[in-house]
Design a protein around this motif. Sequence first.
Motif: not given
Length: 493
Positions: A123-128, A171-172, A200-203
């Motif tokens: 969530n709220r992050w995507d691959f560059p 990560l970005s 973090e995003d799953v839990t």
Amino acid sequence: MKKFIANRLAACLILFVISGSCDRDSQIVSLSEEGFREQLDQSIPEWMDRYGVPGVSIALIKNGELTWSEGYGFADLEKQTRMTSETVCRVESISKSVTARGVLKLVERGEIGLDVPVIHHLNRWDFPGTAVDVERVTIRHLLSHSSGLTLGTLGLEYAPGEEKPSLRESLSREVRFVREPGARFNYSNVGYHLLELLIEDVTGRNFSEFMQEEILNPLNMEDSSYEWSDDFITPVPNGHNLKGEPIPVYVYSEKGAGGLFANAEDNARFVASGMVDEFYSVENILAEQSIRELYTPVTDVSGIYSFVSEHYGLGYFIETLPNDQKAVFSGGQGNGWMTHFHLVPETGDGIVILTNSSRSWPLISHILSDWAEWNGFGSVGMRLITKAVNWLWILIGLILISSLWQITRITRGFVKGKRKLDLQIKNYSGIQFVQLALFLILISVLIWSVTRDYLMITSVFPGVAGWLIFALFLFAVALMLSVLFNKNQEWKI
């Protein structure tokens, strides 16, 4: 006669190394557990002194239980603080094996699937932007270092409490592909940072908090944490670099790949919980099938890792022992730290080794070799380091002997008037041009080597690497003297 003497010296060196190793192995196999501990009490300080390692913490697991732990040397040289088995250390990439347990916990709960694209859970992050189809990057790929992601930038260290980038910012910046997902093994810290974000995003929970409550505490690893604290059971020691200089305690902005702080005893509890068959504990945080999943080969190991391991599973290197049993292991290397654990899940045997020095690979190899022999496993892949050290000394001896011999020949010939200095390149023979080219290449490599802050060979072979550089320099000198004072004669050794 000189060639005969050189050959005899080389043969003696080889026989000395082989016979000494065999004698030691036969003695260790017959030791009781108490006798083996006494052997370690004698050997480890000797190896520490030989390789310049300030502190070592070690723990043994037998029949799936922690049976013994000990500390050697110093956690703090300046304050003369002793290293103990309770000393909290940076465990570096051992963190990955623990993180993998956290991921499998979510798999067991049905919240994620190993072969589901990781992007489906973020969530709220995507691959560059990349030409790679990120829908092909699965959680299994990330756990097994087969995602195609780069290793990541090394040396991004921060003082505890210092402002640092967020996980998403990191990560970005760091997520880059070097090959297609699933193509082959490519060790990647970045992949485990993505798994940290996945958890973090799953839990919906902080990674460190999740790991503490779901993995560390249930395993009674109560003195361990992915989060820095001033209230650890002991102060965290300084690390020590290849020159022996102290490295103050640091943290990373990411935690999943190398952020765990733990002592030898807590690491041993983690290792003990990874046994199977009769040594599997019903109190384990994962089902036995999930533990076996961690040890199932996913990809063949390549590169330098292939010298000590055949496969990689989910957070673990995997090797087949001489007796056909499976051993799994993980190790860590940071700025001033080297750590390792090894276990044979079906026999309930394991060992943990933590050190506060970058000069520790040979020491770790010695300990693992003795441990494997004592348990009747025959050998482990990491023993290659010990063997390579012995063969490197033989190689260094041969280079020194041949170089000094040639320099002596040239000097004697010059004194007797049989050789003369000739700086005219036009007079050089073909063999002299070859020697000159070899000299220039060798000197360039040596200059490059000594100007590096870090070299893998220096890390794996501390002490020996310095002598190898000196021997090669002397060989280069002999080459150059042959060019300048050996106008029409061939280079002979």
